[in-house]
Design a protein around this motif. Structure first.
Motif, PDB file in Angstrom:
ATOM      1  N   HIS A 200       0.748  -0.641   0.137  1.00  0.00           N
ATOM      2  CA  HIS A 200       0.147   0.184   0.517  1.00  0.00           C
ATOM      3  C   HIS A 200       0.640   0.969  -0.200  1.00  0.00           C
ATOM      4  CE1 HIS A 200      -2.773  -2.348   1.445  1.00  0.00           C
ATOM      5  NE2 HIS A 200      -3.871  -2.867   1.258  1.00  0.00           N
ATOM      6  N   ALA A 201       2.155   1.534   0.209  1.00  0.00           N
ATOM      7  CA  ALA A 201       2.713   2.483   0.108  1.00  0.00           C
ATOM      8  C   ALA A 201       2.515   3.783  -0.714  1.00  0.00           C
ATOM      9  CB  ALA A 201       4.483   1.697   0.615  1.00  0.00           C
ATOM     10  N   ASP A 202       2.518   3.448  -2.202  1.00  0.00           N
ATOM     11  CA  ASP A 202       2.550   4.306  -2.910  1.00  0.00           C
ATOM     12  C   ASP A 202       1.444   3.512  -3.994  1.00  0.00           C
ATOM     13  OD1 ASP A 202       2.895   6.812  -3.200  1.00  0.00           O
ATOM     14  OD2 ASP A 202       3.782   6.112  -5.282  1.00  0.00           O
ATOM     15  N   HIS A 203       1.092   4.129  -4.860  1.00  0.00           N
ATOM     16  CA  HIS A 203       0.570   4.090  -6.257  1.00  0.00           C
ATOM     17  C   HIS A 203      -0.152   4.977  -7.062  1.00  0.00           C
ATOM     18  CE1 HIS A 203      -2.728   1.079  -7.949  1.00  0.00           C
ATOM     19  NE2 HIS A 203      -1.158   0.757  -8.023  1.00  0.00           N
ATOM     20  N   GLU A 204       1.498   6.239  -7.006  1.00  0.00           N
ATOM     21  CA  GLU A 204       1.072   7.195  -8.071  1.00  0.00           C
ATOM     22  C   GLU A 204       0.372   8.043  -7.662  1.00  0.00           C
ATOM     23  OE1 GLU A 204      -0.715   7.158 -11.091  1.00  0.00           O
ATOM     24  OE2 GLU A 204       0.435   6.039 -12.224  1.00  0.00           O
ATOM     25  N   GLN A 205      -0.570   8.576  -8.850  1.00  0.00           N
ATOM     26  CA  GLN A 205      -1.615   9.924  -8.235  1.00  0.00           C
ATOM     27  C   GLN A 205      -2.747   9.701  -8.053  1.00  0.00           C
ATOM     28  OE1 GLN A 205      -0.025  12.463  -7.818  1.00  0.00           O
ATOM     29  NE2 GLN A 205       1.622  10.947  -8.644  1.00  0.00           N
ATOM     30  N   PHE A 354      -4.407   1.248   5.875  1.00  0.00           N
ATOM     31  CA  PHE A 354      -4.120   1.617   4.181  1.00  0.00           C
ATOM     32  C   PHE A 354      -3.262   3.130   4.659  1.00  0.00           C
ATOM     33  CE2 PHE A 354      -6.255   1.710  -0.103  1.00  0.00           C
ATOM     34  CZ  PHE A 354      -5.323   2.098  -0.227  1.00  0.00           C
ATOM     35  N   ALA A 355      -3.875   3.716   5.373  1.00  0.00           N
ATOM     36  CA  ALA A 355      -3.503   4.597   6.085  1.00  0.00           C
ATOM     37  C   ALA A 355      -2.267   4.763   6.712  1.00  0.00           C
ATOM     38  CB  ALA A 355      -3.923   5.799   6.948  1.00  0.00           C
ATOM     39  N   ILE A 356      -2.072   3.984   6.949  1.00  0.00           N
ATOM     40  CA  ILE A 356      -0.186   4.219   8.029  1.00  0.00           C
ATOM     41  C   ILE A 356       0.280   3.629   6.460  1.00  0.00           C
ATOM     42  CG2 ILE A 356       0.455   2.818   8.780  1.00  0.00           C
ATOM     43  CD1 ILE A 356      -1.333   1.961  11.251  1.00  0.00           C
ATOM     44  N   GLY A 357       0.175   2.760   5.687  1.00  0.00           N
ATOM     45  CA  GLY A 357       0.886   2.547   4.810  1.00  0.00           C
ATOM     46  C   GLY A 357       1.206   3.433   3.790  1.00  0.00           C
ATOM     47  N   ARG A 358       0.385   4.032   3.053  1.00  0.00           N
ATOM     48  CA  ARG A 358       0.185   4.679   2.502  1.00  0.00           C
ATOM     49  C   ARG A 358       1.750   5.501   2.785  1.00  0.00           C
ATOM     50  NH1 ARG A 358      -2.780   4.499  -2.262  1.00  0.00           N
ATOM     51  NH2 ARG A 358      -1.267   3.011  -2.545  1.00  0.00           N
ATOM     52  N   GLY A 361       4.352   6.937   0.770  1.00  0.00           N
ATOM     53  CA  GLY A 361       3.959   6.938  -0.569  1.00  0.00           C
ATOM     54  C   GLY A 361       3.999   8.579  -0.426  1.00  0.00           C
ATOM     55  N   TRP A 362       2.491   9.210   0.555  1.00  0.00           N
ATOM     56  CA  TRP A 362       1.099  10.263   0.082  1.00  0.00           C
ATOM     57  C   TRP A 362       3.147  11.550   1.014  1.00  0.00           C
ATOM     58  CZ3 TRP A 362      -2.013   9.555   4.478  1.00  0.00           C
ATOM     59  CH2 TRP A 362      -3.363   8.384   3.520  1.00  0.00           C
TER      60      TRP A 362
END
Ligand code: ACO
Length: 398
Positions: A200-205, A354-358, A361-362
């Motif tokens: 979940h760490a990043d997924h572009e835009q 999900f938020a912790i993982g992302r 990336g954010w």
């Protein structure tokens, strides 16, 4: 391209692209996706290799700095994050003020934005050291916030971070430890959580990253920008989907009810949650990895009976013309909820995970944005469709 108009009444050249389906809002060197081939890479490294060989903090470093860390770099980064895991006591009291039944995502969103009030220097975003300090703090404090909102909702006393533990083991301990010092998470479950965070760490835009960039483009502090990301993630079409998948599987109840449910989806009565993606039109590589992680977790926890319904649902949908024609495949959320449930998380907590993982990336996207000289404040054009040139009507004549 500046506005080109053919007269005063002409709004000029514009691209009408709701949801930015064909419009790039930025240039980015962080995450590469090929939706047709099912490819996802962070800084050029394939997601399956990272999920297998990396830790979450290693992946966070990669996203933020563009390169995998050397051992001394990783040690320093791990030390820095670990040092910042505690929250200010007033932040804890702030969380205590929420209703007992408040949704964890609402509490998380408010708590993340409240962090900006604890770090007033955070707005000096032109200073790289200030930026790095907030990035470290946010990545370190997200699990603590996530655990505190969970314990608040459960009416249980908060468990403070134990900095002898790894990032994910510490998170699990803050959530589930009941009495000192007995709780120890099974290493296979810790590994599964690390994998989920990495996936979940990043997924572009995506919607939440776009929200972070959009708010961040006003040059506000990163806590406020990330709080916007948490808000976007809260929605059922984005991060809330895995919670919706579980509710859907429970509602279906038995394998026998699947054909009737599928008919309802095809008639447009509802969506098959956990299916479809704006970018992946072949398969979601994260879903493949998660499906495998399911088996590892269920080996420890015992099988969730909903898994049989999910697998059968996937099989039937993948052979059905409706889903084939629209290129609808399981996305990352189709199986992740089953793992989270096996790890004993209540559904309202899924999006918090999900938020912790992302978060890395954010922050990588935010950091790239604020250093990009070409970026402007996000301010999309609109196509106005309303009335014009009306005279005010006094109350007695309406
Ligand atoms: N179930 C049934 N039909 C669907 C589904 C679904 N899950 N997803 C899309 N469709 C249909 C649409 O009704 C539409 O059909 P039509 O052409 O007859 O009108 C067609 O497939 C295209 O769908 P769009 O909504 O245009 O696709 P878009 O790219 O805008 O939406 C989205 C992508 C939001 C993910 C969508 O597929 C969806 O709502 N899925 C369910 C929710 C979900 O699982 N979200 C998680 C996404 S992954 C993530 O956020 C981490």
């Amino acid at each position: 391209l500046k506005q080109i108009t053919a007269g005063e009444e002409d709004p000029g050249i514009a691209t009408y692209d709701p949801g930015f389906v064909n419009t790039a809002s930025c240039r980015s060197a962080i995450t590469y996706i090929d939706g047709d081939k099912g490819i996802l890479e962070y800084r050029g490294y394939p997601i399956d290799q990272l999920a297998e060989h990396s830790t979450f903090l290693e992946v966070a470093y990669l996203l933020l700095h563009g390169e995998l860390p050397t051992q001394p770099q990783l040690d320093q980064w791990t030390h820095d994050v670990t040092y910042h895991t505690f929250l200010h006591e007033n932040c804890k009291q702030f969380i205590e003020g929420f209703r007992y039944d408040a949704h964890p995502m609402g509490m998380l969103m408010a708590s993340v934005s409240a962090l900006s009030t604890f770090y007033p220097d955070a707005g000096t975003i032109a200073d790289p050291d200030v930026r790095q300090a907030q990035i470290t703090r946010l990545i370190a404090k997200m699990p603590t916030l996530g655990a505190f909102v969970y314990r608040h909702q459960q009416g249980k006393p908060y468990v403070y971070p134990d900095n002898r533990l790894s990032y994910s083991a510490n998170f699990l301990a803050m959530l589930f430890k009941m009495s000192e010092p007995t709780y120890q998470a099974d290493p296979r479950l810790v590994k599964a959580l690390e994998v989920l965070f990495i996936l979940h760490a990043d997924h572009e835009q995506n919607c939440s990253t776009n929200a972070v960039r959009s708010v961040g483009s006003s040059q506000v502090d990163p806590y406020s920008a990330v709080a916007a990301g948490v808000g976007a993630l809260y929605g059922p079409l984005h991060g809330g989907a895995n919670e919706a998948v579980l509710k859907m599987l429970r509602r279906i109840g038995t394998v026998d009810n699947i054909p009737g449910f599928i008919e309802g989806v095809k008639e447009g009565k509802e969506k098959l949650m956990g299916f479809g993606h704006r970018v992946y039109k072949n398969f979601d590589p994260r879903a493949t990895i998660i499906k495998k992680a399911c088996d590892d977790v269920f080996e420890v926890t015992g099988v969730n009976p909903l898994l049989a319904i999910a697998k059968e649902l996937e099989k039937i949908a993948l052979e059905d013309e409706y889903f084939i024609k629209r290129k609808l495949y399981p996305n990352v959320d189709f199986y992740s909820g089953l793992i989270y449930e096996a790890l004993q998380f209540p559904p309202e907590m899924f999006t918090v995970l999900f938020a912790i993982g992302r978060t890395p990336g954010w922050l990588a996207q935010w950091s790239e944005l604020v250093q990009d000289k070409d970026q402007k404040i996000a301010r999309p054009k609109q196509i106005y469709t309303g009335a014009r040139n009306r005279d005010f009507v006094p109350m007695h004549r309406r």
